[in-house]
Design an enzyme around this catalytic site. Structure first.
Site, PDB file in Angstrom:
ATOM      1  N   ASP A 127       0.813  -1.212   0.000  1.00 50.79           N
ATOM      2  CA  ASP A 127       0.000   0.000   0.000  1.00 50.79           C
ATOM      3  C   ASP A 127       0.850   1.266   0.000  1.00 50.79           C
ATOM      4  O   ASP A 127       2.074   1.216   0.173  1.00 50.79           O
ATOM      5  CB  ASP A 127      -0.965  -0.004   1.204  1.00 50.79           C
ATOM      6  CG  ASP A 127      -0.281  -0.419   2.511  1.00 50.79           C
ATOM      7  OD1 ASP A 127       0.957  -0.358   2.582  1.00 50.79           O
ATOM      8  OD2 ASP A 127      -0.993  -0.803   3.450  1.00 50.79           O
ATOM      9  N   ASN A 161      -7.407  -3.091  14.314  1.00 45.68           N
ATOM     10  CA  ASN A 161      -8.776  -3.462  13.948  1.00 45.68           C
ATOM     11  C   ASN A 161      -8.792  -4.644  12.965  1.00 45.68           C
ATOM     12  O   ASN A 161      -9.776  -4.866  12.277  1.00 45.68           O
ATOM     13  CB  ASN A 161      -9.505  -2.256  13.348  1.00 45.68           C
ATOM     14  CG  ASN A 161      -8.810  -1.724  12.096  1.00 45.68           C
ATOM     15  OD1 ASN A 161      -7.837  -2.312  11.617  1.00 45.68           O
ATOM     16  ND2 ASN A 161      -9.301  -0.609  11.565  1.00 45.68           N
ATOM     17  N   HIS A 171      -7.098  -4.957  10.226  1.00 47.10           N
ATOM     18  CA  HIS A 171      -6.922  -4.671   8.797  1.00 47.10           C
ATOM     19  C   HIS A 171      -5.619  -5.296   8.303  1.00 47.10           C
ATOM     20  O   HIS A 171      -4.674  -5.485   9.061  1.00 47.10           O
ATOM     21  CB  HIS A 171      -7.010  -3.170   8.489  1.00 47.10           C
ATOM     22  CG  HIS A 171      -5.837  -2.324   8.852  1.00 47.10           C
ATOM     23  ND1 HIS A 171      -5.960  -1.053   9.373  1.00 47.10           N
ATOM     24  CD2 HIS A 171      -4.488  -2.523   8.760  1.00 47.10           C
ATOM     25  CE1 HIS A 171      -4.764  -0.526   9.568  1.00 47.10           C
ATOM     26  NE2 HIS A 171      -3.856  -1.401   9.216  1.00 47.10           N
ATOM     27  N   GLU A 203      -9.683  -1.997   5.454  1.00 43.70           N
ATOM     28  CA  GLU A 203     -10.320  -1.707   6.734  1.00 43.70           C
ATOM     29  C   GLU A 203     -11.573  -2.560   6.937  1.00 43.70           C
ATOM     30  O   GLU A 203     -12.095  -3.130   5.975  1.00 43.70           O
ATOM     31  CB  GLU A 203     -10.697  -0.220   6.774  1.00 43.70           C
ATOM     32  CG  GLU A 203      -9.526   0.738   6.597  1.00 43.70           C
ATOM     33  CD  GLU A 203      -8.675   0.877   7.863  1.00 43.70           C
ATOM     34  OE1 GLU A 203      -8.644  -0.044   8.698  1.00 43.70           O
ATOM     35  OE2 GLU A 203      -8.027   1.932   7.999  1.00 43.70           O
TER      36      GLU A 203
HETATM   37  C1  GLP Z   1      -0.504   0.218   8.529  1.00 43.18           C
HETATM   38  C2  GLP Z   1      -0.167  -0.593   7.290  1.00 43.18           C
HETATM   39  C3  GLP Z   1      -0.344  -2.075   7.517  1.00 43.18           C
HETATM   40  C4  GLP Z   1       0.289  -2.475   8.828  1.00 43.18           C
HETATM   41  C5  GLP Z   1      -0.400  -1.779   9.966  1.00 43.18           C
HETATM   42  C6  GLP Z   1       0.163  -2.122  11.328  1.00 43.18           C
HETATM   43  O1  GLP Z   1      -1.768   0.718   8.587  1.00 43.18           O
HETATM   44  N1  GLP Z   1      -0.924  -0.203   6.153  1.00 43.18           N
HETATM   45  O2  GLP Z   1       0.216  -2.788   6.427  1.00 43.18           O
HETATM   46  O3  GLP Z   1       0.203  -3.861   8.992  1.00 43.18           O
HETATM   47  O4  GLP Z   1      -0.283  -0.386   9.777  1.00 43.18           O
HETATM   48  O5  GLP Z   1       1.256  -1.318  11.603  1.00 43.18           O
HETATM   49  P1  GLP Z   1       2.287  -1.592  12.753  1.00 43.18           P
HETATM   50  O6  GLP Z   1       3.122  -2.719  12.286  1.00 43.18           O
HETATM   51  O7  GLP Z   1       3.069  -0.310  12.865  1.00 43.18           O
HETATM   52  O8  GLP Z   1       1.512  -1.908  13.975  1.00 43.18           O
END
Ligand code: GLP
Length: 253
Positions: free
Chosen positions: A67, A136, A138, A143
Site C-alpha cells: 500500500d 482493527n 486490517h 479496513e
Molecule cells: C498500517 C499498514 C499495515 C500495517 C499496519 C500495522 O496501517 N498499512 O500494512 O500492517 O499499519 O502497523 P504496525 O506494524 O506499525 O503496527
C-alpha cells in the site's frame, strides 16, 4: 493456518527472516509482497544481516508493496516508498527496476490500481506475501467492512488507523485520509502468506484472525481460507489465544 508463537519481537523477526531467506534461496526470482509499519522492521533488518553475512541474493527478486498513502510524494519521509528504501532496499542488492510500490500521487488513481494488479499478474503473481495487522484486524489498508473480492483500490482510512498511524506524523491532522491498497483478493492470490504481529494491542486482532468467524468486520479473518498461511506472533500478541494453542508452540530461536 500454521501458528508460531515466539518468545518476543526479536525471535518473531528472526523466524520470519529465515522463512523469507529460504524462499529466496530456493527461488531467487521470487516475487515478494512486502509490508510497512513498525512490525516488519525487525524482519527487514534481519534480512539485511543475512544479505551481508551469507550473501542472501536479492538481485533477481521482485517486490510489490501492499500500500501507499494518497497525496504523499514518494520522496516524503512519511511515504511508504521512503520507508522501504530506508529500512530495506538501500541495504540489499535488489534492483530498483524490480521494486514496485503504488504511486499515491498518480493523476488517475483508478488506472494506477489496474496497472498495479496487471503488473503483479504479469510477473507470475506473488510467491510470498508479508503482512502486518492493524489493531482493527486490517491487512494492507483493507479496513473493516472491506469487500473480500476487491483487488488493488483506493481506500478511506478508518479513524482508528489514522490515530494509530499518527505516531509517525506531526499530528493526527497530518495523516492522509486515503491510500491505495492491494485488495483482499490480490493478497489472497499470493501463493504463501506470512502474517506478523507483536504486542498486547494486537492480541484481539490475532484472536479474531484465527478463531473469529470469517467476516469483513475483521478483514484478516479471510486468511482462514488461504492454503498456506503462517502466523508468527510473540507471546503478547498470542495472549488471547486459547491455552491449548499456546502450549506446544513456543519457540525460542
Ligand atoms: C498500517 C499498514 C499495515 C500495517 C499496519 C500495522 O496501517 N498499512 O500494512 O500492517 O499499519 O502497523 P504496525 O506494524 O506499525 O503496527
Amino acid at each position: 493456518m500454521r501458528i508460531i508463537i515466539t518468545e518476543d519481537y526479536k525471535a518473531m523477526s528472526t523466524m520470519a527472516a529465515r522463512l523469507v531467506a529460504g524462499q529466496l534461496y530456493l527461488k531467487p526470482k521470487s516475487v515478494l509482497g512486502l509490508a510497512t509499519g513498525s512490525t516488519p522492521i525487525g524482519l527487514y533488518h534481519n534480512l539485511i544481516d543475512i544479505h551481508r553475512t551469507i550473501g542472501l541474493d536479492f538481485s533477481e527478486a521482485i517486490s510489490f508493496n501492499l500500500d501507499e498513502y494518497i497525496g504523499i510524494n514518494r520522496n516524503d519521509v512519511h511515504s511508504y516508498h521512503y520507508f522501504m528504501y530506508e529500512n530495506l532496499f538501500n541495504s540489499i542488492n535488489i534492483k530498483p527496476e524490480n521494486v514496485f510500490i503504488p504511486n499515491g500521487c498518480a493523476a488517475d488513481l483508478e488506472a494506477e490500481c489496474r496497472h498495479y494488479d496487471n503488473l503483479i499478474t504479469s510477473m507470475g503473481g506473488i510467491d510470498l506475501q508479508i503482512l502486518g495487522i492493524g489493531n482493527n484486524a486490517h491487512i494492507g489498508f483493507n479496513e473493516p467492512d472491506v469487500k473480500f473480492e476487491a483487488t488493488t483500490h483506493k481506500v478511506k482510512l478508518d479513524n482508528e488507523t489514522i490515530a494509530a498511524n499518527s505516531r509517525f506524523f506531526s499530528s493526527v491532522e497530518a495523516v492522509p485520509k486515503y491510500a491505495i491498497s492491494m485488495g483482499i483478493r490480490t493478497i489472497m492470490l499470493a501463493k504463501k502468506i506470512i502474517l506478523l504481529a507483536n504486542g498486547k494491542n494486537k492480541a484481539e486482532a490475532i484472536y479474531k484472525t484465527i478463531y473469529g468467524g470469517i467476516t469483513p468486520k475483521a478483514p484478516a479473518s479471510i486468511l482462514q481460507l488461504h492454503q498456506d498461511v503462517v502466523i508468527i506472533v510473540d507471546r503478547e500478541a498470542a495472549s488471547l489465544l486459547p491455552h491449548d494453542s499456546t502450549h506446544n508452540c513456543i519457540l525460542s530461536v
